[in-house]
Design a protein around this motif. Structure first.
Motif, PDB file in Angstrom:
ATOM      1  N   CYS A 139     -24.826  -5.206   7.055  1.00 17.88           N
ATOM      2  CA  CYS A 139     -25.510  -6.085   6.010  1.00 17.88           C
ATOM      3  C   CYS A 139     -25.105  -7.465   5.767  1.00 17.88           C
ATOM      4  O   CYS A 139     -23.842  -7.760   6.151  1.00 17.88           O
ATOM      5  CB  CYS A 139     -25.126  -5.083   4.679  1.00 17.88           C
ATOM      6  SG  CYS A 139     -25.712  -6.201   3.104  1.00 17.88           S
TER       7      CYS A 139
ATOM      8  N   THR B 250     -23.897  -8.777   3.470  1.00 15.25           N
ATOM      9  CA  THR B 250     -22.685  -8.833   2.428  1.00 15.25           C
ATOM     10  C   THR B 250     -21.203  -8.410   3.464  1.00 15.25           C
ATOM     11  O   THR B 250     -20.243  -9.056   2.897  1.00 15.25           O
ATOM     12  CB  THR B 250     -22.681  -7.737   1.447  1.00 15.25           C
ATOM     13  OG1 THR B 250     -23.884  -7.884   0.614  1.00 15.25           O
ATOM     14  CG2 THR B 250     -21.401  -7.593   0.588  1.00 15.25           C
TER      15      THR B 250
ATOM     16  N   HIS C 277     -21.219  -0.533   4.850  1.00 12.56           N
ATOM     17  CA  HIS C 277     -21.604   0.241   3.441  1.00 12.56           C
ATOM     18  C   HIS C 277     -23.007   0.703   3.496  1.00 12.56           C
ATOM     19  O   HIS C 277     -23.357   0.735   2.569  1.00 12.56           O
ATOM     20  CB  HIS C 277     -21.273  -0.637   2.199  1.00 12.56           C
ATOM     21  CG  HIS C 277     -21.966  -1.998   2.150  1.00 12.56           C
ATOM     22  ND1 HIS C 277     -21.547  -3.301   2.737  1.00 12.56           N
ATOM     23  CD2 HIS C 277     -23.347  -2.353   1.914  1.00 12.56           C
ATOM     24  CE1 HIS C 277     -22.526  -4.136   2.621  1.00 12.56           C
ATOM     25  NE2 HIS C 277     -23.432  -3.718   2.125  1.00 12.56           N
TER      26      HIS C 277
ATOM     27  N   CYS D 242     -28.191   0.348   1.586  1.00 19.53           N
ATOM     28  CA  CYS D 242     -28.284  -1.324   0.727  1.00 19.53           C
ATOM     29  C   CYS D 242     -29.372  -2.076   0.621  1.00 19.53           C
ATOM     30  O   CYS D 242     -29.860  -2.231  -0.349  1.00 19.53           O
ATOM     31  CB  CYS D 242     -27.003  -1.842   1.177  1.00 19.53           C
ATOM     32  SG  CYS D 242     -26.461  -3.308   0.394  1.00 19.53           S
TER      33      CYS D 242
END
Ligand SMILES: [Zn+2]
Ligand SMILES: [Zn+2]
Length: 344
Positions: free
Chosen positions: A51, A53, A73, A160
């Protein structure tokens, strides 16, 4: 039950900083397989999405919350051990582990259905080790069952990119049959576009990548143009997925009076000074998205199953996580990058 090893292969953020051809902020190491604590299960990782992030964690845009943390995640895996006081999952069950790892459960936000705003919440792959590894633990109450429709590769970005995109979509308040603008077109936007189109909305995409523009049109978006171009039609709502504050003013300018702009990222570069009359008058709403509630997650996975959403994924082996991060960095890739950690 299969015998569990004592050590595993995992990535760790050892030197946070920009990732480029020479520097990699993450190192591939051996570390002990974690032990599930009270209320937690141990999961053997099958796949883990990469991701944007993760870049903010590895490059140091977000402060270090745990030394040498393992990122990741968007985890799909199988339960291989249950810690004390667990009852929700059976051994062998396939579950998903998201960004939102735990909240206190007693603060005023948790008690009023806004657990995503809990000041004590902790996050997978930032506060706690994540899925760029062969094993990971999760509090059982914060994991999800994965609908059988999705392969483990397809399911990873739902956890996510999909869930946060869904919360952004909710925050953007798109009217029925309305027009939605999406700024940036990576993992999250390409799933959100499918959710909106399946519900009869008209989607317009703003992104610099020519391939991403073409991909948006293939998915049924009504138009695709440059990131800062004016919209071909006035938009009821927009979401900015790219972490670029410079996009905010052009996005506000393309909204109808009363329209809403939602900023979906956890990190964004500074937003330029805005002129009140031009940017925000006419009752335009500017809002952001912080994480998600578990209810968002359950709603989204149910909807993704019902609408038969198709996440587009590029597969990388676990040992090439640094290469996957380099691919994700410029944005505008076709769909999502996913690490294959072990076979189903
Ligand atoms: Zn709380
Ligand atoms: Zn994420």
């Amino acid at each position: 039950m299969e015998e569990l090893p004592t050590t595993m292969r995992a990535w760790a953020v050892t030197t946070p900083g920009p990732i480029d051809g020479e520097h990699s902020p993450i190192a591939f190491i051996k570390k002990p397989v974690p032990t599930p604590a009270r209320g937690e299960v141990l999961v053997k990782v099958l796949t883990c999405g990469v991701c944007h992030t993760d870049l903010h964690v590895t490059e140091g845009d977000l402060p270090v919350h745990r030394q040498n943390v393992t990122p990741g995640h968007e985890i799909v895996g199988k339960v291989v051990a249950c810690g004390p006081e667990t009852s929700r999952f059976k051994l062998g069950e396939r579950i998903g582990i998201p960004w939102f790892r735990h909240a206190c459960g007693v603060c005023k936000f948790c008690r009023s259905g806004h657990e995503n705003l809990c000041p004590h919440s902790v996050y997978t792959g930032w506060d706690h080790d994540g899925g760029y590894a062969e094993y990971v633990t999760v509090p059982e109450g914060f994991a999800y069952r994965i609908p059988a429709r999705f392969s483990s590769l397809e399911a990873a970005p739902l956890l996510c990119a999909g869930i946060i995109g869904y919360r952004a979509f909710e925050r953007a308040n798109v009217p029925a049959g309305g027009r939605l603008g999406l700024y940036g077109f990576g993992g999250s936007a390409h799933i959100t576009a499918q959710i909106a189109i399946a519900q009869g909305m008209e989607v317009h995409v703003f992104t610099r990548g020519k391939d991403a523009q073409k991909f948006a049109l293939q998915l049924g978006c009504a138009s695709a143009q440059g990131a800062y171009d004016p919209s071909p039609v006035p938009l009821d709502s927009s979401i900015i997925f790219a972490p670029v504050g410079d996009m905010v003013l052009p996005a506000l300018a393309s909204l109808v009076p009363g329209g809403t702009l939602a900023l979906a990222g956890i990190h964004m570069s500074d937003i330029p000074a805005m002129n009140y009359q031009r940017a925000i008058f006419h009752e335009k709403t500017l809002t952001s998205v912080e994480s998600n509630t578990r209810r968002d997650g359950e709603e989204f996975l149910t909807l993704a199953d019902r609408l038969a959403i198709h996440p587009a994924v590029s597969e990388y082996p676990l040992e090439k996580a640094d290469e996957a991060l380099r691919t994700v960095k410029p944005g505008d890739i076709k769909g999502a990058c996913v690490l294959r950690v072990s076979e189903d």
